[in-house]
Design a protein around this motif. Structure first.
Motif, PDB file in Angstrom:
ATOM      1  N   ASP A 111      -5.842  -1.971  -5.067  1.00  0.00           N
ATOM      2  CA  ASP A 111      -5.390  -2.081  -3.813  1.00  0.00           C
ATOM      3  C   ASP A 111      -6.341  -3.199  -2.739  1.00  0.00           C
ATOM      4  OD1 ASP A 111      -4.434  -2.987  -1.356  1.00  0.00           O
ATOM      5  OD2 ASP A 111      -4.002  -0.620  -0.581  1.00  0.00           O
ATOM      6  N   GLU A 112      -5.657  -4.814  -3.368  1.00  0.00           N
ATOM      7  CA  GLU A 112      -7.252  -5.797  -2.470  1.00  0.00           C
ATOM      8  C   GLU A 112      -7.434  -5.478  -3.380  1.00  0.00           C
ATOM      9  OE1 GLU A 112      -5.435  -7.154   1.028  1.00  0.00           O
ATOM     10  OE2 GLU A 112      -3.723  -6.504   0.843  1.00  0.00           O
ATOM     11  N   THR A 144       1.090  -1.777  -0.359  1.00  0.00           N
ATOM     12  CA  THR A 144       0.001   0.041  -0.066  1.00  0.00           C
ATOM     13  C   THR A 144       0.770   1.699  -0.171  1.00  0.00           C
ATOM     14  OG1 THR A 144      -1.564  -1.222   1.089  1.00  0.00           O
ATOM     15  CG2 THR A 144      -1.743   1.266   1.340  1.00  0.00           C
ATOM     16  N   GLN A 166      -8.299   0.224  -0.693  1.00  0.00           N
ATOM     17  CA  GLN A 166      -8.924  -1.107  -0.218  1.00  0.00           C
ATOM     18  C   GLN A 166     -10.118  -1.623   1.069  1.00  0.00           C
ATOM     19  OE1 GLN A 166      -5.243  -2.157   2.506  1.00  0.00           O
ATOM     20  NE2 GLN A 166      -6.473  -4.373   2.794  1.00  0.00           N
TER      21      GLN A 166
HETATM   22 MG    MG Z   1      -2.149  -2.577   2.328  1.00  0.00          MG
END
Ligand code: MG
Ligand code: ATP
Lengths: 243, 239
Positions: B164-165, B45, B87
């Motif tokens: 992000d994810e 991240t 995320q």
């Molecule tokens: Mg992360």
């Protein structure tokens, strides 16, 4: 919306201004007649809201719960003809009148705000405030608070749940207070971290300190009718008050 | 072909004397679809924050769309070209309704309200979520939130995406939908994920971030799973 004269379809500025006019008027009242007349007028507005009577009564509950305390205390503390007495404390007629007045006033104010302001969506309200030249910062505060209070509550619920799962039972001891203090600290910390991430997200989407508004409010014929209707009512109220 | 993003010898750490990333080199070319894998806390991240200028590297050079970016001012110019999907979708959705949220980016780019609305509607249509337009952003389901947050950056017409994810908290159905959406995008993107199968389906090349470095090992080839079996998402090889 089912109603084509519904308040949500008006220019938010019209709605905000009229709710302010009524609020100031109501707050200044000291006698019953104009208040009772206003109650009658508010009933008309209720028709124009998306809320049912049940929903409105539910929203009035907290105010009246609070007012209950006034009813319990104030009549004992004012002088006047006694209705009944508890020991040497008299429950006076003057106190009852006073309580009735504030109860009526508080409910009316709430009703006006529910009918007018709550009928608007948060973004309508925000754009209305913005075009009335209310400080931009306040408007953003309002918008963001609306969004993030919900998340704070979620955060709190999550933490409380995790406490419960681990067998925490609140008691009146130091341990409980300490736990709650940690909890509060944690919520604030999480809120801070979230604020940081939200700011990052805003910056990434080109935010440079200004929220451009998507809807520019327009004053239409509906607003004219609504204002005429409200204006006439208001004149009536003023007349009642002056005579 | 010129890279969209090029990191040269980037080092960074949150604490002094404790680097998290050391002399990272990374390039992303137009149309390239890269996956980034790495253990928790490896700094994935953080790397994405560096690319978008949300934090500044200790040393090294970041070049985006052929421009060297050093200060906040440089990054401001290119940020709307990089769509960053966080995320946690809750961090990204701010406005009361989905449509307003999706229109926010275009408004910031200086479009008129009507044009911004038009673009927001177009983006929702592209992702097949027009029906969500007037919904409240906060009572959407997790999967809907994720797709809406992708819409909020796509409406700015970026040249690349960073996700992000993206699959955390998504069920099989939403995950498949996301895979389809990504495969239909004609954009370069970088996906950070622990979901190997997802990366195999959405990216052409996978990088590993480990021990402060980015490793590219072409001999590690992720395979797609057309079959289901327990723990199928855990990295493994079929012999
Ligand atoms: Mg992360
Ligand atoms: N604002 C910050 N201040 C100090 N340390 C931080 C900060 N943000 C992250 N870190 C630390 O930096 C390290 C890398 O964090 P990062 O979020 O980049 O990891 P990640 O690879 O994305 O991990 P994950 O897979 O869990 O998402 C972690 O050890 C984290 O604790």
């Amino acid at each position: 919306m089912k109603n084509n004269l519904a308040i949500a379809q008006l220019d938010p500025r019209t709605v905000i201004l009229w709710s302010l006019v009524y609020a100031f008027f109501l707050a200044a009242q000291k006698s019953f007649l104009p208040l009772l007349a206003s109650l009658f007028i508010v009933l008309f507005y209720i028709v124009l809201t998306p809320f049912s009577c049940k929903e409105i009564l539910k929203k009035l509950k907290p105010v009246n719960f609070f007012l209950l305390f006034f009813w319990l205390i104030i009549p004992f503390s004012l002088q006047g003809k006694a209705l009944f007495s508890l020991g040497k404390y008299a429950y006076t007629l003057a106190g009852v009148k006073f309580c009735l007045l504030i109860t009526l006033k508080a409910n009316l104010l709430m009703l006006i705000f529910i009918c007018l302001l709550l009928s608007l969506s948060p973004s309508q309200l925000a754009s209305g405030l913005q075009s009335l030249k209310i400080s931009e910062k306040l408007v953003y505060l309002f918008l963001l608070a609306y969004r993030y209070l919900f998340l704070l509550k979620e955060e709190k619920d999550k933490l409380l749940r995790s406490l419960k799962i681990r067998g925490f039972k609140p008691k009146t001891n130091l341990f409980t207070y300490k736990t709650y203090a940690y909890l509060l600290g944690l919520i604030l910390l999480k809120a801070y971290e979230r604020g940081d991430r939200v700011h990052k997200a805003l910056v990434l989407r080109g935010f440079q300190g200004k929220f451009p508004s998507l809807y520019s409010p327009k004053f239409t014929q509906k607003d004219l009718y609504f204002s005429l209707f409200s204006g006439l009512n208001f004149l009536l109220l003023l007349y009642l008050q002056l005579t | 072909m010129k890279p969209l993003v090029s990191l040269k010898n980037i080092s960074f750490g949150y604490k002094r004397e404790k680097p998290l990333l050391q002399e990272i080199n990374l390039q992303l070319f137009p149309q390239e679809k890269i996956g980034l894998i790495g253990p928790n806390g490896a700094g994935k991240t953080t790397l994405a924050f560096l690319i978008t200028g949300l934090i500044q590297p200790w040393q090294g050079e970041i070049e985006i769309l052929g421009q060297v970016c050093k200060e906040e001012k440089d990054f401001q110019k290119i940020r709307s070209k990089i769509g960053f999907v966080f995320q946690n979708a809750d961090d990204q959705l701010i406005f009361p309704t989905v449509l307003e949220d999706v229109a926010f980016g275009p408004l910031n780019q200086g479009l008129k309200p009507e044009q911004a609305l038009e673009k927001a509607k177009k983006t929702l249509k592209q992702l097949n979520i027009e029906r969500l337009a007037s919904r409240n952003t906060f009572n959407l389901s997790g999967g809907e939130k994720k797709i809406v947050s992708i819409a909020t950056v796509l409406s700015m017409e970026p040249q690349m995406l960073i996700l992000d994810e993206p699959t955390v908290g998504l069920d099989e159905n939403s995950r498949d939908k996301l895979i389809e959406i990504l495969n239909n995008l004609e954009l370069a993107y970088l996906i950070i994920s622990h979901d190997y199968d997802f990366l195999a389906r959405t990216t052409d090349k996978q990088l590993i971030l480990k021990d402060k470095k980015i490793i590219y090992d072409p001999s590690v080839v992720l395979h797609k799973h057309e079959h289901a079996h327990p723990l199928g998402y855990v990295y493994h090889t079929h012999k």
